[in-house]
Scaffold this motif. Structure first.
Motif, mmCIF file in Angstrom:
data_model
loop_
_atom_site.group_PDB
_atom_site.id
_atom_site.type_symbol
_atom_site.label_atom_id
_atom_site.label_comp_id
_atom_site.label_asym_id
_atom_site.label_seq_id
_atom_site.Cartn_x
_atom_site.Cartn_y
_atom_site.Cartn_z
ATOM 1 N N UNK A 25 19.987 41.241 -93.517
ATOM 2 C CA UNK A 25 20.639 41.866 -94.657
ATOM 3 C C UNK A 25 21.344 43.145 -94.208
ATOM 4 N N UNK A 26 20.623 43.946 -93.424
ATOM 5 C CA UNK A 26 21.174 45.193 -92.888
ATOM 6 C C UNK A 26 21.025 45.302 -91.375
ATOM 7 N N UNK A 27 20.545 44.237 -90.751
ATOM 8 C CA UNK A 27 20.358 44.260 -89.298
ATOM 9 C C UNK A 27 19.113 43.534 -88.836
ATOM 10 N N UNK A 28 18.499 42.756 -89.706
ATOM 11 C CA UNK A 28 17.164 42.236 -89.433
ATOM 12 C C UNK A 28 17.096 41.079 -88.450
ATOM 13 N N UNK A 29 18.231 40.576 -87.987
ATOM 14 C CA UNK A 29 18.259 39.700 -86.813
ATOM 15 C C UNK A 29 18.598 40.526 -85.578
ATOM 16 N N UNK A 30 19.565 41.408 -85.691
ATOM 17 C CA UNK A 30 20.059 42.123 -84.508
ATOM 18 C C UNK A 30 19.084 43.183 -84.016
ATOM 19 N N UNK A 31 18.331 43.823 -84.902
ATOM 20 C CA UNK A 31 17.360 44.829 -84.463
ATOM 21 C C UNK A 31 16.221 44.191 -83.663
ATOM 22 N N UNK A 32 15.560 43.127 -84.148
ATOM 23 C CA UNK A 32 14.540 42.479 -83.307
ATOM 24 C C UNK A 32 15.116 41.879 -82.024
ATOM 25 N N UNK A 33 16.338 41.350 -82.086
ATOM 26 C CA UNK A 33 16.970 40.839 -80.869
ATOM 27 C C UNK A 33 17.087 41.947 -79.830
ATOM 28 N N UNK A 34 17.516 43.121 -80.283
ATOM 29 C CA UNK A 34 17.685 44.261 -79.377
ATOM 30 C C UNK A 34 16.361 44.715 -78.790
ATOM 31 N N UNK A 35 15.356 44.874 -79.631
ATOM 32 C CA UNK A 35 14.084 45.434 -79.160
ATOM 33 C C UNK A 35 13.258 44.433 -78.377
ATOM 34 N N UNK A 36 13.362 43.145 -78.710
ATOM 35 C CA UNK A 36 12.574 42.113 -78.018
ATOM 36 C C UNK A 36 13.317 41.479 -76.849
ATOM 37 N N UNK A 37 14.599 41.771 -76.709
ATOM 38 C CA UNK A 37 15.331 41.246 -75.566
ATOM 39 C C UNK A 37 15.643 39.772 -75.660
ATOM 40 N N UNK A 38 16.122 39.315 -76.836
ATOM 41 C CA UNK A 38 16.538 37.930 -77.003
ATOM 42 C C UNK A 38 17.927 37.900 -77.644
ATOM 43 N N UNK A 39 18.511 36.709 -77.701
ATOM 44 C CA UNK A 39 19.808 36.533 -78.340
ATOM 45 C C UNK A 39 19.604 36.236 -79.829
ATOM 46 N N UNK A 40 20.458 36.788 -80.671
ATOM 47 C CA UNK A 40 20.395 36.519 -82.096
ATOM 48 C C UNK A 40 21.791 36.403 -82.672
ATOM 49 N N UNK A 41 21.950 35.530 -83.654
ATOM 50 C CA UNK A 41 23.252 35.337 -84.280
ATOM 51 C C UNK A 41 23.166 35.578 -85.781
ATOM 52 N N UNK A 42 23.938 36.554 -86.255
ATOM 53 C CA UNK A 42 24.169 36.737 -87.693
ATOM 54 C C UNK A 42 25.525 36.124 -87.990
ATOM 55 N N UNK A 43 25.549 34.948 -88.635
ATOM 56 C CA UNK A 43 26.848 34.331 -88.918
ATOM 57 C C UNK A 43 27.621 35.094 -89.983
ATOM 58 N N UNK A 44 28.837 34.659 -90.231
ATOM 59 C CA UNK A 44 29.650 35.201 -91.312
ATOM 60 C C UNK A 44 28.921 35.042 -92.645
ATOM 61 N N UNK A 45 29.021 36.043 -93.506
ATOM 62 C CA UNK A 45 28.444 35.927 -94.852
ATOM 63 C C UNK A 45 29.065 34.720 -95.551
ATOM 64 N N UNK A 46 28.211 33.825 -96.054
ATOM 65 C CA UNK A 46 28.679 32.626 -96.722
ATOM 66 C C UNK A 46 28.789 31.419 -95.830
ATOM 67 N N UNK A 47 28.502 31.570 -94.540
ATOM 68 C CA UNK A 47 28.624 30.428 -93.613
ATOM 69 C C UNK A 47 27.452 29.458 -93.760
ATOM 70 N N UNK A 48 26.213 29.968 -93.785
ATOM 71 C CA UNK A 48 25.037 29.110 -93.901
ATOM 72 C C UNK A 48 24.405 29.283 -95.280
ATOM 73 N N UNK A 49 23.943 28.200 -95.890
ATOM 74 C CA UNK A 49 23.315 28.316 -97.210
ATOM 75 C C UNK A 49 21.986 29.050 -97.138
ATOM 76 N N UNK A 50 21.691 29.817 -98.193
ATOM 77 C CA UNK A 50 20.459 30.604 -98.227
ATOM 78 C C UNK A 50 19.474 30.087 -99.267
ATOM 79 N N UNK A 51 19.848 29.084 -100.060
ATOM 80 C CA UNK A 51 18.878 28.519 -100.980
ATOM 81 C C UNK A 51 17.716 27.946 -100.167
#
Length: 471
Positions: free
Chosen positions: A183-209
């Motif tokens: 929402x505000x970085x919750x994939x990219x922050x753990x990716x950074x601190x844990x040393x893994x790759x993470x992808x936040x797609x474009x808003x509206x790209x993947x369904x969230x239901x």
């Protein structure tokens, strides 16, 4: 047969090839994942629930279809790959906790969410649900209900959040793939601190239901992995419109895994300066400089009024999140974690005029970003101000500024989330004992550009995601 434990610590695409070739069974991979989780959970605390019986049943069904010579099963892109999901995703038979105590009173989910259904259709095998900050409101996964998730590379330190369990489980070698939310970085922050790759797609790209919302106008879902090819394969398997999420755009599937080899050809790359330089510590700046050098770019560009955009993201998050939880704040305030409760209470008091102005700022900032992305195709920026800090850290210092630790982990990610751009977080290792991430940001719907750059950096040996050595 090839050792399932060795394969588990390698790339997911190698697991797929091994299962296809009959060198390992899907069941053996599921068993190896469950065994790794059992051996490491006392250290990491990434999982809230295991789906062992389901995982073994799904894996055996895949093996049986392969034994019967089913060509369609053999072609599945994630055949036999174990994965896990943040516990805000609906998993059939599990209560969707969203990191909370309150949701434990709800009935178990009647069906998997659509992204889990798509991964199962691609051959992936679900092994469990993962720890997170309560209601996804936080950056450290220091969850008082489930206990803190610890960084596999140094268990004294934070794994980041709110998808901390998702990042830690991949870094620890428990699973090669996981799903989280941002929402505000919750994939990219753990990716950074844990040393893994993470992808936040474009808003509206993947369904969230089929997932528990935090801020519907800002929420994204996406994958974690230990290499870019796996990240792309997982993302590709989840693409597709779903009309049950009104924000999900009716856009055709645009595969990315097949374009990774195109590398940097034709891409114009710039480094975000100004705010993104001033709010990054020395290790974050060094990581960006290393990535920029590897990409052969010296072009520094700026976005105007980034601090205002971050403030707008705060106002929207607080007010919209508070509105969702207002009934429980009135009835069950004592059952919230104190920090998230206080943030939601503050959000409930934000004047409507402030929210309206925040949305104006957001729109203005999105237009400025669109102008910049007509000049360049990809932007580079640090993901977090610094590497992981000790659990319980209350304050950090960034370039002489004393800042509250938890919200400041999102200093560099929130402005990008606010306007929904696709971002691949890539892990950089230096002389320091812990990694730090760099954001590879692209124009809307150009996840392929971000992943191509990430893959080129990985091929050059500049970024990597080694499995943590667990004591």
């Amino acid at each position: 047969m090839t050792g399932a434990t060795d394969l588990l610590l390698g790339p997911a695409h190698a697991m797929v090839e091994a299962v296809r070739a009959g060198r390992v069974s899907a069941e053996a991979l599921a068993q190896a994942s469950l065994a790794r989780i059992a051996a490491s959970e006392d250290t990491v605390n990434a999982f809230t629930d295991l789906t062992a019986e389901r995982a073994l049943a799904e894996a055996r069904a895949l093996d049986a279809r392969l034994q019967a010579g089913d060509a369609a099963t053999r072609a599945l892109p994630l055949l036999g790959v174990p994965y896990a999901v943040k516990n805000l995703f609906d998993v059939q038979g599990l209560t969707t906790l969203a990191g909370s105590k309150i949701e434990r009173d709800q009935a178990p989910a009647a069906a998997d969410g659509p992204l889990l259904q798509r991964l199962q259709a691609a051959g992936a095998v679900l092994v469990g649900a993962l720890n997170m900050d309560e209601y996804a409101y936080g950056f450290t996964t220091e969850n008082s209900h489930e206990g803190p998730t610890r960084n596999p590379h140094d268990p004294r330190c934070s794994a980041g959040g709110s998808s901390g369990g998702s990042g830690a489980s991949v870094a620890a070698g428990q699973v090669p793939l996981s799903l989280g939310s941002d929402t505000n970085g919750s994939i990219r922050v753990p990716s950074s601190l844990c040393g893994v790759f993470g992808l936040k797609p474009t808003y509206g790209r993947l369904p969230r239901n089929g997932s528990y919302p935090f801020v519907a106008s800002l929420d994204h879902l996406g994958p974690f992995a230990r290499n870019v090819q796996d990240l792309a394969l997982c993302y590709d398997a989840m693409q597709g419109h779903d009309g049950h999420d009104p924000a999900c755009v009716a856009r055709g599937i645009e595969p990315t895994a097949g374009t990774l080899g195109q590398g940097l050809d034709g891409l114009r790359i710039g480094v975000l300066g100004g705010y993104f330089h001033d709010n990054a510590g020395p290790q974050a700046r060094a990581a960006v400089a290393r990535v920029a050098a590897a990409l052969g770019t010296t072009r520094v560009v700026e976005l105007p009024e980034v601090a205002r955009a971050r403030a707008a993201a705060f106002v929207i998050s607080n007010s919209e999140g508070a509105a969702l939880h207002l009934p429980d704040l009135r009835r069950r305030a004592q059952d919230f974690e104190p920090l998230s409760r206080d943030r939601f209470l503050a959000g409930s008091l934000i004047p409507g005029a402030w929210v309206q102005q925040a949305q104006r700022v957001r729109r203005w900032f999105a237009l400025r970003a669109a102008e910049l992305l007509r000049e360049v195709d990809v932007l580079i920026a640090p993901a977090t101000p610094m590497p992981a800090q000790l659990l319980g850290t209350e304050w950090i210092e960034v370039n002489g500024q004393r800042l509250p630790a938890r919200p400041s982990l999102g200093l560099l990610t929130q402005p990008i989330s606010c306007i929904g751009l696709p971002v691949c977080a890539v892990p950089v290792w230096s002389s320091a004992p812990l990694p730090i991430g760099v954001q590879v940001i692209a124009a809307p719907w150009r996840e392929d550009h971000a992943l191509r750059v990430a893959h080129a950096l990985e091929q050059a040996g500049v970024v990597s995601a080694p499995v943590a050595t667990l004591s």
